[in-house]
Design an enzyme around this catalytic site. Structure first.
Site, PDB file in Angstrom:
ATOM      1  N   LYS A  65       1.909  -7.115 -15.414  1.00 22.92           N
ATOM      2  CA  LYS A  65       0.929  -8.068 -14.879  1.00 22.92           C
ATOM      3  C   LYS A  65       1.495  -8.948 -13.761  1.00 22.92           C
ATOM      4  O   LYS A  65       0.742  -9.434 -12.916  1.00 22.92           O
ATOM      5  CB  LYS A  65       0.369  -8.940 -15.997  1.00 22.92           C
ATOM      6  CG  LYS A  65      -0.501  -8.182 -16.987  1.00 22.92           C
ATOM      7  CD  LYS A  65      -1.138  -9.104 -18.000  1.00 22.92           C
ATOM      8  CE  LYS A  65      -2.031  -8.323 -18.946  1.00 22.92           C
ATOM      9  NZ  LYS A  65      -2.777  -9.203 -19.870  1.00 22.92           N
ATOM     10  N   ASN A  86      -4.493  -8.684 -13.991  1.00 27.56           N
ATOM     11  CA  ASN A  86      -4.838  -7.688 -15.000  1.00 27.56           C
ATOM     12  C   ASN A  86      -5.967  -6.762 -14.549  1.00 27.56           C
ATOM     13  O   ASN A  86      -6.357  -5.860 -15.278  1.00 27.56           O
ATOM     14  CB  ASN A  86      -5.209  -8.358 -16.333  1.00 27.56           C
ATOM     15  CG  ASN A  86      -6.595  -8.974 -16.318  1.00 27.56           C
ATOM     16  OD1 ASN A  86      -6.919  -9.767 -15.435  1.00 27.56           O
ATOM     17  ND2 ASN A  86      -7.428  -8.625 -17.288  1.00 27.56           N
ATOM     18  N   GLY A 128       5.103 -14.391 -20.886  1.00 29.67           N
ATOM     19  CA  GLY A 128       4.755 -13.243 -20.058  1.00 29.67           C
ATOM     20  C   GLY A 128       3.479 -13.452 -19.271  1.00 29.67           C
ATOM     21  O   GLY A 128       2.927 -14.558 -19.205  1.00 29.67           O
ATOM     22  N   GLY A 129       2.976 -12.354 -18.684  1.00 29.65           N
ATOM     23  CA  GLY A 129       1.803 -12.440 -17.816  1.00 29.65           C
ATOM     24  C   GLY A 129       0.572 -13.000 -18.498  1.00 29.65           C
ATOM     25  O   GLY A 129      -0.175 -13.792 -17.919  1.00 29.65           O
TER      26      GLY A 129
END
Length: 244
Positions: A65, A86, A128-129
């Site tokens: 992502k 995304n 994270g993303g």
């Protein structure tokens, strides 16, 4: 036939292919949806550059992502602000534009809980993303938050820092890590779950299994719990609106 796909790593389990395939069949849409299981960013680049079997749009999942961004030509303002993508759309001129619908899905799925229970402070487990979209949503909702990480950077918390006082203050706890995802269903973030109460809301972005160990542990203490399935459906529909 229109073609769409999912970019990620070890994604055979993924929600997206089944969801969109069923959507296309139900609505008589002449389109297909495939998984692109990429073992590294070089594989991702090849998928994006493929002109013989060109996709009009992609979903993007763990772990790409953020690392996929340099290979895109444009970014939607929300994706730029979040720093993660995304959804990708191939524009009419062939350029690739990145979007983020995770924040849309998370915000819509969180709204019913916020209408029932007030939360002023949140803990985001993972960096994270997906965590970036969660943080963006919390900012929109005027909820202060702290990241929790196994390797915390400045301003972030380690799991060992989650004292009873912190857990008492931060009543909304969102797991954005893959811990507990099938088949590793006994794994969960290392919290002192005994400190949780009915005033807590535990939100797990994991949706397989339906009830993770993280959620089970919270429910045992009376906390309200929810998984990421509603978020997934909402973000998928937002992606489709972008691609149409």
């Amino acid at each position: 036939m229109l073609k769409f796909g999912l970019i990620g790593k070890n994604i055979e389990y993924s929600f997206s292919r089944k969801y969109f395939t069923e959507k296309f069949e139900k609505n008589d849409i002449d389109a297909s949806y495939v998984n692109f299981d990429c073992q590294n960013i070089a594989d991702v680049r090849k998928v994006l550059q493929d002109r013989e079997d060109e996709c009009l749009g992609f979903n993007v999942t763990i772990p790409y992502k953020q690392t996929i961004i340099p290979y895109l030509d444009e970014m939607n303002k929300h994706a730029s602000a979040i720093g993660a993508v995304n959804v990708i759309k191939r524009l009419n001129n062939g350029r690739l534009k990145g979007y983020n619908t995770d924040y849309i899905g998370f915000r819509k799925s969180l709204a019913p809980f916020l209408s029932q229970q007030s939360h002023k402070c949140a803990l985001i487990l993972g960096t994270g993303g997906a965590s970036k979209a969660v943080a963006y949503t919390l900012e929109l909702e005027d909820i202060s938050f702290k990241y929790v990480s196994r390797n915390p950077k400045k301003g972030q918390l380690a799991y060992e820092d989650l004292t009873p006082a912190i857990l008492n203050k931060y009543t909304l706890i969102i797991n954005t890590t893959p811990l507990g995802t099938y088949p590793n269903v006994t794994e969960c973030p290392k919290l002192s779950y005994r400190q949780l109460t009915p005033k807590h809301l535990l939100y797990d972005l994991v949706y397989n299994p339906e009830e993770t160990q993280f959620l089970k542990n919270g429910k045992a203490q009376g906390a309200i719990t929810t998984n990421g399935y509603s978020m997934l459906k909402q973000q998928a529909e937002a992606a489709w609106r972008i691609w149409k």
